[in-house]
Design a protein around this motif. Structure first.
Motif: not given
Length: 267
Positions: A96-98, A180-186, A215-222, A240-247
């Protein structure tokens, strides 16, 4: 620099200027003009840009959207985040992609990860899809619908002209019928205490439903969105299961997310 890294860099340059010159791009990416020409030809085949004499220009609806999608701020960070998110997704996943600039980059990273692939033509695309993508974003749907590796499910709903996201009861009706297997949220803001937020309550409700159906929620944000508040709350960090962000994320802030049970990936 790998081909995928080179392509990401070319798309980043294109997002900033709206056009590319072969000679200038070759200097920027530190490869030969012949290599750039081949790259541009392949990207044009995927409809990620339009070839011109001596270069390329931005392609299609994704570059004619409202200012939210034209913004060139933190493009490099968003593309790194998107690549890392794509690496978390398995072949065959229902994703899933918002809507949003970062999730748009995730969709493009998935195209590259799936091997590029030419847009479907009559008689092509008989093999099964690599990913099923459920989205309420019109621009993401338009970019992926022509690619045979993707099965695209568009939610329906009322289009918000500011963001090209579909919202409302029709959107909810479709999401309530899928798993959904994975939802990726912006998002527009995320805070260790307040949770995940966006500017508009109708978009928040749809993003919340994406999270509930996954089943799994990934937060994608700078990292510029971390610590920022927005009007409408999507959900707490417990969803939220995972936060993916920059350094750019401060170590002490990352530690607060980890303490809340969120895996943090900084790229």
């Amino acid at each position: 620099m790998s081909k995928q890294e080179r392509w990401s860099r070319l798309l980043e340059l294109l997002a900033v200027d709206g056009k590319l010159d072969v000679e200038e791009a070759a200097v920027s990416v530190a490869v030969s003009p012949a290599t750039i020409r081949r790259d541009l030809d392949e990207l044009a085949e995927q409809r990620l840009l339009v070839r011109t004499r001596g270069g390329a220009i931005a392609h299609g609806v994704s570059y004619e959207l409202p200012m939210r999608y034209k913004s060139s701020r933190r493009v490099s960070e968003k593309q790194r985040v998107a690549t890392a998110v794509a690496d978390l997704l398995g072949e065959g996943d229902v994703v899933g992609l918002n809507g949003g600039t970062t999730t748009t980059e995730v969709a493009r990273a998935l195209v590259l990860r799936a091997g590029g692939g030419r847009p479907a033509e009559r008689g092509e695309g008989t093999a099964g899809p690599t990913y099923t993508v459920v989205t309420n974003s019109l621009n993401i749907a338009s970019e992926l619908a022509v690619r045979p590796q993707f099965k695209i499910v568009v939610t329906g709903g009322v289009a918000r002209p500011q963001t090209y996201e579909l919202v409302g009861p029709l959107t909810e009706g479709v999401l309530n019928q899928v798993v959904l297997d994975v939802a990726v949220l912006g998002v527009d803001g995320v805070d260790p205490r307040l949770g995940v937020m966006t500017h508009h309550e109708d978009e928040a409700g749809i993003s919340r439903l994406f999270a509930e159906r996954a089943r799994k929620v990934v937060l994608a944000t700078d990292s510029s969105k971390v610590g920022r508040r927005a009007f409408a709350r999507i959900c707490g960090l417990d969803r939220i299961d995972v936060l993916v962000t920059d350094s750019g994320l401060a170590p002490e802030t990352a530690a607060r997310f980890t303490e809340a049970g969120v895996e943090v990936i900084c790229v």
